[in-house]
Write a protein that holds these residues in place. Structure first.
Motif, PDB file in Angstrom:
ATOM      1  N   TYR A 133       6.772   3.367   6.420  1.00 34.85           N
ATOM      2  CA  TYR A 133       7.476   4.458   6.285  1.00 34.85           C
ATOM      3  C   TYR A 133       6.915   5.591   5.950  1.00 34.85           C
ATOM      4  CZ  TYR A 133      11.311   1.128   5.786  1.00 34.85           C
ATOM      5  OH  TYR A 133      12.233   0.067   6.189  1.00 34.85           O
ATOM      6  N   TRP A 134       7.306   6.714   6.385  1.00 31.20           N
ATOM      7  CA  TRP A 134       6.582   8.141   6.278  1.00 31.20           C
ATOM      8  C   TRP A 134       7.769   8.954   5.356  1.00 31.20           C
ATOM      9  CZ3 TRP A 134       1.639   9.445   7.015  1.00 31.20           C
ATOM     10  CH2 TRP A 134       1.063   8.626   8.019  1.00 31.20           C
ATOM     11  N   GLY A 135       7.217   9.920   4.510  1.00 35.76           N
ATOM     12  CA  GLY A 135       8.155  11.021   4.295  1.00 35.76           C
ATOM     13  C   GLY A 135       8.226  12.158   5.209  1.00 35.76           C
ATOM     14  N   GLN A 136       9.108  13.177   4.627  1.00 35.72           N
ATOM     15  CA  GLN A 136       9.129  14.179   5.638  1.00 35.72           C
ATOM     16  C   GLN A 136       8.107  15.380   5.432  1.00 35.72           C
ATOM     17  OE1 GLN A 136      10.883  13.943   2.869  1.00 35.72           O
ATOM     18  NE2 GLN A 136      10.680  16.067   1.740  1.00 35.72           N
ATOM     19  N   GLY A 137       7.197  15.279   4.259  1.00 31.95           N
ATOM     20  CA  GLY A 137       6.174  16.143   4.010  1.00 31.95           C
ATOM     21  C   GLY A 137       6.186  17.315   3.082  1.00 31.95           C
ATOM     22  N   THR A 138       5.202  17.733   2.621  1.00 34.82           N
ATOM     23  CA  THR A 138       5.617  18.858   1.540  1.00 34.82           C
ATOM     24  C   THR A 138       4.228  19.881   1.773  1.00 34.82           C
ATOM     25  OG1 THR A 138       5.845  19.504  -0.849  1.00 34.82           O
ATOM     26  CG2 THR A 138       4.243  17.718  -0.343  1.00 34.82           C
ATOM     27  N   GLN A 139       4.553  20.971   1.729  1.00 37.32           N
ATOM     28  CA  GLN A 139       3.595  22.130   2.169  1.00 37.32           C
ATOM     29  C   GLN A 139       2.708  22.481   1.069  1.00 37.32           C
ATOM     30  OE1 GLN A 139       2.808  23.536   5.269  1.00 37.32           O
ATOM     31  NE2 GLN A 139       0.934  24.391   4.064  1.00 37.32           N
ATOM     32  N   VAL A 140       1.365  22.330   1.276  1.00 37.87           N
ATOM     33  CA  VAL A 140       0.322  22.528   0.245  1.00 37.87           C
ATOM     34  C   VAL A 140      -0.460  23.758   0.901  1.00 37.87           C
ATOM     35  CG1 VAL A 140      -1.641  22.240  -1.130  1.00 37.87           C
ATOM     36  CG2 VAL A 140       0.311  20.467  -1.025  1.00 37.87           C
ATOM     37  N   THR A 159       0.827  -1.060   0.010  1.00 33.64           N
ATOM     38  CA  THR A 159       0.037   0.010  -0.054  1.00 33.64           C
ATOM     39  C   THR A 159       0.988   1.055   0.024  1.00 33.64           C
ATOM     40  OG1 THR A 159      -1.740  -1.125   1.241  1.00 33.64           O
ATOM     41  CG2 THR A 159      -1.767   1.229   1.305  1.00 33.64           C
ATOM     42  N   MET A 160       0.502   2.034  -0.890  1.00 33.03           N
ATOM     43  CA  MET A 160       1.021   3.427  -0.790  1.00 33.03           C
ATOM     44  C   MET A 160      -0.056   4.485  -0.592  1.00 33.03           C
ATOM     45  SD  MET A 160       3.731   3.394  -3.898  1.00 33.03           S
ATOM     46  CE  MET A 160       5.278   4.539  -2.977  1.00 33.03           C
ATOM     47  N   GLY A 161       0.085   5.394   0.007  1.00 33.72           N
ATOM     48  CA  GLY A 161      -0.877   6.553   0.228  1.00 33.72           C
ATOM     49  C   GLY A 161      -0.186   7.792   0.660  1.00 33.72           C
ATOM     50  N   TRP A 162      -1.256   9.119   0.734  1.00 30.45           N
ATOM     51  CA  TRP A 162      -1.005  10.341   0.992  1.00 30.45           C
ATOM     52  C   TRP A 162      -1.971  10.616   2.459  1.00 30.45           C
ATOM     53  CZ3 TRP A 162       2.664  13.218  -1.075  1.00 30.45           C
ATOM     54  CH2 TRP A 162       3.165  12.802  -2.336  1.00 30.45           C
ATOM     55  N   TYR A 163      -1.283  11.366   3.118  1.00 30.72           N
ATOM     56  CA  TYR A 163      -1.939  11.802   4.315  1.00 30.72           C
ATOM     57  C   TYR A 163      -1.605  13.238   4.520  1.00 30.72           C
ATOM     58  CZ  TYR A 163      -2.681   6.939   5.941  1.00 30.72           C
ATOM     59  OH  TYR A 163      -2.951   5.523   5.848  1.00 30.72           O
ATOM     60  N   ARG A 164      -2.246  13.817   5.308  1.00 30.34           N
ATOM     61  CA  ARG A 164      -2.291  15.437   5.341  1.00 30.34           C
ATOM     62  C   ARG A 164      -2.486  15.868   6.879  1.00 30.34           C
ATOM     63  NH1 ARG A 164      -7.202  18.060   1.657  1.00 30.34           N
ATOM     64  NH2 ARG A 164      -8.612  17.517   3.285  1.00 30.34           N
ATOM     65  N   GLN A 165      -1.804  17.000   7.291  1.00 34.76           N
ATOM     66  CA  GLN A 165      -2.041  17.368   8.574  1.00 34.76           C
ATOM     67  C   GLN A 165      -1.917  18.922   8.610  1.00 34.76           C
ATOM     68  OE1 GLN A 165       0.773  16.060  11.599  1.00 34.76           O
ATOM     69  NE2 GLN A 165      -0.499  16.457  13.258  1.00 34.76           N
ATOM     70  N   ALA A 166      -3.311  19.554   8.826  1.00 29.71           N
ATOM     71  CA  ALA A 166      -3.407  20.918   8.888  1.00 29.71           C
ATOM     72  C   ALA A 166      -2.843  21.426  10.217  1.00 29.71           C
ATOM     73  CB  ALA A 166      -4.675  21.301   8.776  1.00 29.71           C
ATOM     74  N   PRO A 167      -2.491  22.689  10.668  1.00 30.43           N
ATOM     75  CA  PRO A 167      -2.241  23.269  11.832  1.00 30.43           C
ATOM     76  C   PRO A 167      -3.357  23.113  12.797  1.00 30.43           C
ATOM     77  CG  PRO A 167      -1.727  24.748  10.049  1.00 30.43           C
ATOM     78  CD  PRO A 167      -2.364  23.954   9.474  1.00 30.43           C
ATOM     79  N   GLY A 168      -2.924  22.348  13.918  1.00 33.95           N
ATOM     80  CA  GLY A 168      -3.976  22.118  14.990  1.00 33.95           C
ATOM     81  C   GLY A 168      -4.724  20.979  14.909  1.00 33.95           C
ATOM     82  N   ALA A 194      -2.519  22.035   4.086  1.00 33.52           N
ATOM     83  CA  ALA A 194      -1.790  21.353   4.796  1.00 33.52           C
ATOM     84  C   ALA A 194      -0.369  20.932   4.443  1.00 33.52           C
ATOM     85  CB  ALA A 194      -2.661  19.709   5.250  1.00 33.52           C
ATOM     86  N   VAL A 195       0.252  20.066   5.449  1.00 33.83           N
ATOM     87  CA  VAL A 195       1.428  19.372   5.108  1.00 33.83           C
ATOM     88  C   VAL A 195       1.068  18.049   4.553  1.00 33.83           C
ATOM     89  CG1 VAL A 195       3.702  18.472   5.731  1.00 33.83           C
ATOM     90  CG2 VAL A 195       2.856  20.632   6.516  1.00 33.83           C
ATOM     91  N   TYR A 196       1.311  17.594   3.395  1.00 35.64           N
ATOM     92  CA  TYR A 196       1.082  16.464   2.765  1.00 35.64           C
ATOM     93  C   TYR A 196       2.198  15.447   3.004  1.00 35.64           C
ATOM     94  CZ  TYR A 196      -3.303  18.267   1.071  1.00 35.64           C
ATOM     95  OH  TYR A 196      -4.486  18.700   0.822  1.00 35.64           O
ATOM     96  N   TYR A 197       1.805  14.310   3.564  1.00 39.85           N
ATOM     97  CA  TYR A 197       3.033  13.195   3.772  1.00 39.85           C
ATOM     98  C   TYR A 197       2.567  11.832   2.852  1.00 39.85           C
ATOM     99  CZ  TYR A 197       3.908  15.874   8.004  1.00 39.85           C
ATOM    100  OH  TYR A 197       4.186  16.757   8.805  1.00 39.85           O
ATOM    101  N   CYS A 198       3.500  11.395   2.519  1.00 40.90           N
ATOM    102  CA  CYS A 198       3.946  10.158   1.725  1.00 40.90           C
ATOM    103  C   CYS A 198       3.837   8.963   2.642  1.00 40.90           C
ATOM    104  CB  CYS A 198       4.631  10.255   0.611  1.00 40.90           C
ATOM    105  SG  CYS A 198       4.943   8.684  -0.358  1.00 40.90           S
TER     106      CYS A 198
END
Length: 125
Positions: A114-121, A33-42, A90-94
């Motif tokens: 595994y997680w990537g370091q994230g990229t800001q959108v 499985t591969m995927g994308w997650y995101r985390q917004a401030p707070g 959000a910051v999007y993580y692989c």
């Protein structure tokens, strides 16, 4: 060891599009499985989209706007994001479930996440 590196984030106006890429590298034997997650401030990190062999799954908030795809030969996963909204900021993580080889390449290790370091959108006018 396996590394995931995201790219493609940036600033875009509402209604615009971005394409995120994630490259997996290292002593990779196979990727499930591969995927994308995101985390917004707070906020907590949340699932955006995942893909396995022939199966995709999306968060309700992005259905019809985002498309996840992968290139197994290149160990890459992509996220095409259209009709972006400010709430997509959000910051999007692989993320990937990877079976890798030992340092001598003679054996295969159990699957590990595994997680990537994230990229800001950022979606803003």
């Amino acid at each position: 060891q396996v590394q995931l590196v995201e790219s493609g984030g940036g600033l875009v106006q509402p209604g615009g599009s971005l394409r995120l890429s994630c490259a997996a590298s290292g002593r990779i034997f196979s990727i499930n499985t591969m995927g994308w997650y995101r985390q917004a401030p707070g906020k907590q990190r949340e699932l955006v989209a995942v893909i396995t062999t022939g199966i995709t799954n999306y968060a309700d908030s992005v259905k019809g706007r985002f498309t996840i795809s992968r290139d197994n030969a290149k160990n890459m996963v992509y996220l095409q994001m259209n009709s972006l909204k400010p709430e997509d900021t959000a910051v999007y993580y692989c993320n990937a479930d990877v079976r890798s080889r030992t340092t001598d390449w003679k054996a295969i290790l159990p699957s590990r996440n595994y997680w990537g370091q994230g990229t800001q959108v950022t979606v803003s006018s």
